[in-house]
Design an enzyme around this catalytic site. Structure first.
Site, PDB file in Angstrom:
ATOM      1  N   ARG A   1       6.246   0.894  15.141  1.00  0.00           N
ATOM      2  CA  ARG A   1       5.446   1.561  14.110  1.00  0.00           C
ATOM      3  C   ARG A   1       4.854   2.861  14.632  1.00  0.00           C
ATOM      4  NH1 ARG A   1       0.088  -0.408  11.244  1.00  0.00           N
ATOM      5  NH2 ARG A   1       0.193   0.812   9.344  1.00  0.00           N
TER       6      ARG A   1
ATOM      7  N   HIS B   1       5.274   6.513  12.722  1.00  0.00           N
ATOM      8  CA  HIS B   1       4.109   7.267  12.272  1.00  0.00           C
ATOM      9  C   HIS B   1       3.972   8.594  13.018  1.00  0.00           C
ATOM     10  CE1 HIS B   1       1.662   4.260   9.741  1.00  0.00           C
ATOM     11  NE2 HIS B   1       2.916   3.826   9.814  1.00  0.00           N
TER      12      HIS B   1
ATOM     13  N   ASN C   1      -3.415   5.175  10.046  1.00  0.00           N
ATOM     14  CA  ASN C   1      -2.946   4.825  11.392  1.00  0.00           C
ATOM     15  C   ASN C   1      -3.829   3.824  12.115  1.00  0.00           C
ATOM     16  OD1 ASN C   1      -0.661   6.505  11.322  1.00  0.00           O
ATOM     17  ND2 ASN C   1      -1.837   8.290  12.005  1.00  0.00           N
TER      18      ASN C   1
ATOM     19  N   HIS D   1      10.944  -3.471   8.971  1.00  0.00           N
ATOM     20  CA  HIS D   1       9.999  -4.485   8.507  1.00  0.00           C
ATOM     21  C   HIS D   1      10.542  -5.893   8.716  1.00  0.00           C
ATOM     22  CE1 HIS D   1       7.238  -1.835   5.751  1.00  0.00           C
ATOM     23  NE2 HIS D   1       7.249  -1.462   7.013  1.00  0.00           N
TER      24      HIS D   1
END
Length: 333
Positions: free
Chosen positions: A62, A66, A94, A196
């Site tokens: 992740r 990001h 975040n 995911h």
């Protein structure tokens, strides 16, 4: 975790070397003469961290995504805030990134810099890319080569994150717009959403789907009823959502990188609206069905999308970036 570790499947795709054309100044052998053993050093550090906690995997994955969404893949998300500047990592979008992702990069950086030839020669942005590749493999995903040669960005502000990160409530048009701004296609977006397969999401991100969805439907009608009941048990409060409660994004194989995520969407078990919409919208459903049917193809397409994302907004020229001595702070003058 041990029961998953004994059943992981490892795939390699040497044919992808012909498919992926390197972005300008990025190449797979970038550190061959600078720090020849850098990938093994990073891999060893990542593996050691993973053995301490499996959260290393979704946290690092992740973190990479990001980072690339905002100002490109330049390690700007790693910068810690100061009294004078609120950095990217402290933007509300975040704050839920597991600290283990940051720690993984920090440990890998220390390991690389402990080798005299490599000290301050490898960027934090490249270390994050290598670490992400390694956690995907540790979760049973494909083994693939990464392009290197990024410099670390010189700016990190919370305000730069606004509107750049996909939201749990995003529809297909909104998802395509965010990824399209990065030069990525709908297929890239769906392939990357396959990440995911790993990780967790807080109850607040899907609470609206399991209670009081609308006047006519208490529960989101696209949500599998048995699954909805399980989520209601996980998140019992309809009004005061506990910020510490989470549910796995893939309830079937939550610690394994596979194509179960796409299979879940076919039976209404996408946790977030932004997950389930990939099946509910007819413009993307055929892609979901194709990758749910073929795990090799979905993994192959994920590698292609990760490679493309890794090229977004990279800094490779002097003056546009540098190599940080500390991944979490800009170099002092």
């Amino acid at each position: 975790m041990e029961k998953y570790r004994n059943t992981l499947l490892f795939l390699t795709f040497p044919s992808l070397l012909l498919f992926c054309v390197s972005a300008e100044n990025l190449r797979r052998d970038y550190y061959a003469d600078i720090c020849p053993n850098v990938e093994n050093i990073v891999r060893t550090a990542v593996t050691a961290k993973f053995k301490e906690t499996s959260v290393t995997i979704p946290g690092t994955l992740r973190l990479f995504a990001h980072d690339c969404f905002v100002q490109g893949c330049d390690g700007s998300i790693l910068i810690a805030s100061t009294p004078e500047n609120t950095a990217e990592r402290d933007h509300p979008d975040n704050l839920s990134i597991a600290g283990d992702g940051f720690d993984t990069v920090g440990r890998a950086k220390e390991a690389v810099d402990a080798v005299p030839q490599c000290e301050n020669k490898v960027s934090c942005a490249d270390i994050l890319v290598m670490a992400t590749r390694d956690v995907v493999y540790l979760a049973g995903g494909p083994s693939y080569e990464v392009e290197l040669g990024r410099l670390d960005g010189l700016s990190s502000t919370s305000t730069s994150v606004n509107g750049k990160i996909p939201q749990a409530s995003s529809n297909l048009d909104q998802l395509n717009a965010i990824f399209g701004d990065l030069g990525l296609s709908q297929d890239d977006m769906i392939a990357l959403s396959g990440a995911h397969s790993l990780g967790f999401s807080h109850c607040s991100n899907f609470a609206n789907r399991i209670r009081n969805f609308s006047k006519d439907y208490p529960v989101d009608p696209t949500l599998n009823r048995t699954y909805a009941a399980q989520l209601q048990a996980t998140c019992p409060s309809p009004t005061n959502v506990d910020p510490t409660l989470v549910a796995p994004l893939d309830p079937i194989t939550p610690w394994r990188f596979d194509n179960q995520y796409f299979k879940n969407l076919q039976i209404g078990m996408g946790l977030l609206t932004s997950d389930q919409i990939l099946y509910e919208d007819t413009r993307s459903r055929s892609t979901v069905n194709k990758w749910a049917k073929n795990s090799h193809l979905s993994a192959q397409r994920f590698v292609i999308a990760m490679t493309r994302m890794g090229r977004v907004g990279v800094k490779t020229k002097p003056g546009h970036g540098n190599i940080r001595r500390n991944c979490f702070a800009f170099n002092s003058l």
